[in-house]
Design an enzyme around this catalytic site. Structure first.
Site, PDB file in Angstrom:
ATOM      1  N   LYS A 163       0.835  -1.195   0.000  1.00  0.00           N
ATOM      2  CA  LYS A 163       0.000   0.000   0.000  1.00  0.00           C
ATOM      3  C   LYS A 163       0.875   1.251   0.000  1.00  0.00           C
ATOM      4  O   LYS A 163       1.857   1.332   0.725  1.00  0.00           O
ATOM      5  CB  LYS A 163      -0.935  -0.004   1.215  1.00  0.00           C
TER       6      LYS A 163
ATOM      7  N   HIS B 111      -0.328  -8.326   9.280  1.00  0.00           N
ATOM      8  CA  HIS B 111      -0.476  -6.921   8.904  1.00  0.00           C
ATOM      9  C   HIS B 111      -0.085  -5.968  10.031  1.00  0.00           C
ATOM     10  O   HIS B 111       0.676  -5.020   9.835  1.00  0.00           O
ATOM     11  CB  HIS B 111      -1.931  -6.628   8.509  1.00  0.00           C
TER      12      HIS B 111
ATOM     13  N   LYS C 256     -13.863  -7.188  13.500  1.00  0.00           N
ATOM     14  CA  LYS C 256     -14.921  -7.224  12.503  1.00  0.00           C
ATOM     15  C   LYS C 256     -16.142  -6.466  13.042  1.00  0.00           C
ATOM     16  O   LYS C 256     -16.290  -6.268  14.242  1.00  0.00           O
ATOM     17  CB  LYS C 256     -15.315  -8.672  12.211  1.00  0.00           C
TER      18      LYS C 256
END
Length: 514
Positions: free
Chosen positions: A189, A247, A347
């Protein structure tokens, strides 16, 4: 960047799957659109599904049309599609791999690459070992062959420290470390890469990036959706394996690493490893002092009604898998001693976002602490927004115009979109695929990075297992805290920071009150 002149063949295992359809092929096409792929670039797909070359090209075009950023230019597609081929076979079958080797040899004659070949495993991890073993057995990627031969492996790299070590040991029996490209798409990214530029390229920030000026660091990776139809997979993984071990540990390493002596692959990766090594291991017997795990309950997120985690399809009613994790980590080195790093991911939260908040210390003497009867917020905050709305925000206090001294929080904002135009940023896979073709390992993960990250996470997993075993011996079952879908997590996560007299920095634009 100039077009790569060295031809290359990319063999993609799992070429009929979702990753190839949604990400890899659209990314490769966009590289072709930018004239960055080498001449005679060849993509050979391999999977169990039976396709002809032409059917594979049709599937590839459909993926580019649906998920690509610029649609399809017929002229560029014609050039790109001429290099697309397909071979069906089983991932654990020697005859299939002998046929694959023969197809590679045939294409090498038709579209010579001088032996420059990449083998990309876009497959479930259960077939990593058979695929790599058979690649080697049929002579496709041996280190004694001419040319540049590399293997690209998707995450997850194991499910705990033991399995990660076993996978690494297996790979290193077949290939050299410099042939193995462990891919984490977060590192591709633009805004993740910009962390290094921001830190080491600006004289106003580099001197204050340490324990003298920084109070603590918060890293948030929030997802608005629940697990949807991935219950069978996700319940075996959970947030800690799905997001934290890979991550989030990479974001922490880039935020906390020392300056490398040069912007070169090994120099950068050495400093990342040093940070991971300095993370203080969590005692499994005291895991609750450092880590909160939870599951989302029913609620509404981004206007969508979401059932509770244990009501999702494929999730057992008594599941103790985490859909939310918050943890505190200490880095025991000279730069960060006494500066906690708080990580959280979950989530069914209020928004999809990834950001790093650098919270600076208060001035030594708060002259305006109680001006106008209200307590002035204690810290300046530097926010690195990774996604969406990529940018950097620095907040500070200023006096509101008027005769009275009234303090107001203001900010300076940098937006990638406003500065560099509305053209969407390149997909992370574009950069990573291009680097793999070039042989640049800077943004790929080394063996010791994987194992150090797993070491720290496995200690947490062991602590949870100890708790569940103790409850089981008493005839009880573990029950995780819950949080309503559409909120920022359970109260226990707030308490994790509150005991340190701190609080989570939730983006004001999506702030939700309980």
């Amino acid at each position: 960047m100039k077009r790569i002149e060295q031809p290359v063949m990319l063999v993609v295992f799992g070429a009929s799957g979702d990753l190839a359809h949604r990400k890899l092929i659209p990314a490769l096409y966009h590289l072709a659109y930018q004239n960055l792929l080498p001449p005679n670039f060849t993509l050979l797909g391999f999977a169990r599904t039976k396709y002809s070359d032409e059917e594979f090209r049709e599937m590839a075009r459909a993926g580019v049309e649906e998920y690509g950023v610029n649609g399809v230019d017929d002229h560029i597609w014609h050039w790109f599609s001429q290099g697309l081929f397909y071979q069906s076979g089983n991932y654990d079958d020697l005859d299939s791999f002998k046929k694959l080797a023969a197809r590679v040899a045939k294409l090498e004659k038709q579209r010579p690459t001088n032996g420059s070949q990449l083998y990309y495993l876009a497959t479930p991890p259960s077939v990593f070992e058979p695929i790599t073993s058979l690649i080697y057995e049929v002579g496709l990627c041996r280190d004694d062959m001419e040319g540049q031969l590399r293997v690209i492996i998707e995450k997850p790299f194991g499910h705990d420290l033991e399995s990660a070590r076993a996978l690494n040991q297996h790979l290193l029996k077949l290939f050299r470390e410099d042939q193995i490209y462990r891919i984490d798409h977060y590192l591709g990214k633009e805004t993740v890469q910009n962390i290094l530029v921001f830190r080491f390229g600006n004289g106003i920030f580099e001197p204050v990036w340490n324990r003298t000026y920084i109070d603590h660091v918060q890293i948030t990776v929030a997802e608005a959706l629940g697990i949807e139809d991935r219950g069978g997979y996700y319940d075996k993984s959970g947030a800690i394996r799905d997001m934290v071990q890979n991550h989030m540990m990479q974001l922490l390493a880039l935020t906390a690493m020392e300056p490398p002596f040069a912007f070169e692959a090994e120099a950068v990766r050495d400093q990342k490893v040093n940070v991971l090594r300095a993370i203080r291991p969590i005692d499994p017997a005291r895991v609750d002092e450092w880590v909160v795990r939870a599951q989302y309950g029913s609620g509404v997120s981004n206007g969508k009604v979401i059932p509770g985690y244990t009501q999702e399809k494929g999730v057992p009613a008594n599941s103790t898998t985490d859909s939310y994790i918050a943890l505190k980590l200490d880095i025991d080195n000279w730069r960060w001693k006494g500066v906690p790093f708080y990580l959280r991911t979950g989530k069914a939260m209020p928004a999809k976002l990834t950001e790093i908040n650098i919270v600076f210390r208060r001035p030594p003497l708060m002259l305006f602490e109680t001006v106008d009867g209200d307590k002035v917020p204690p810290s300046n905050i530097l926010t690195l927004r990774i996604q969406p709305d990529e940018g950097i925000r620095l907040s500070f206090d200023a006096k509101r115009p008027g005769p009275n001294v009234v303090i107001e929080r203001v900010a300076m904002d940098f937006s990638y979109r406003e500065q560099f135009g509305s053209q969407p940023a390149a997909d992370a896979y574009e950069r990573l695929l291009l680097d793999a073709i070039l042989g640049d390992t800077t943004l790929f993960i080394r063996r010791d990075e994987v194992e150090l990250a797993w070491d720290r996470i496995t200690r947490i997993l062991e602590g949870w297992q100890m708790q569940e075993d103790a409850l089981k011996a008493q005839g009880k079952t573990a029950k995780l805290p819950t949080y309503p879908a559409g909120t920022w997590g359970p109260k226990e996560a707030d308490e994790l920071l509150a005991k340190d007299h701190r609080y989570w920095r939730n983006p004001a634009s999506v702030r939700v009150s309980r």
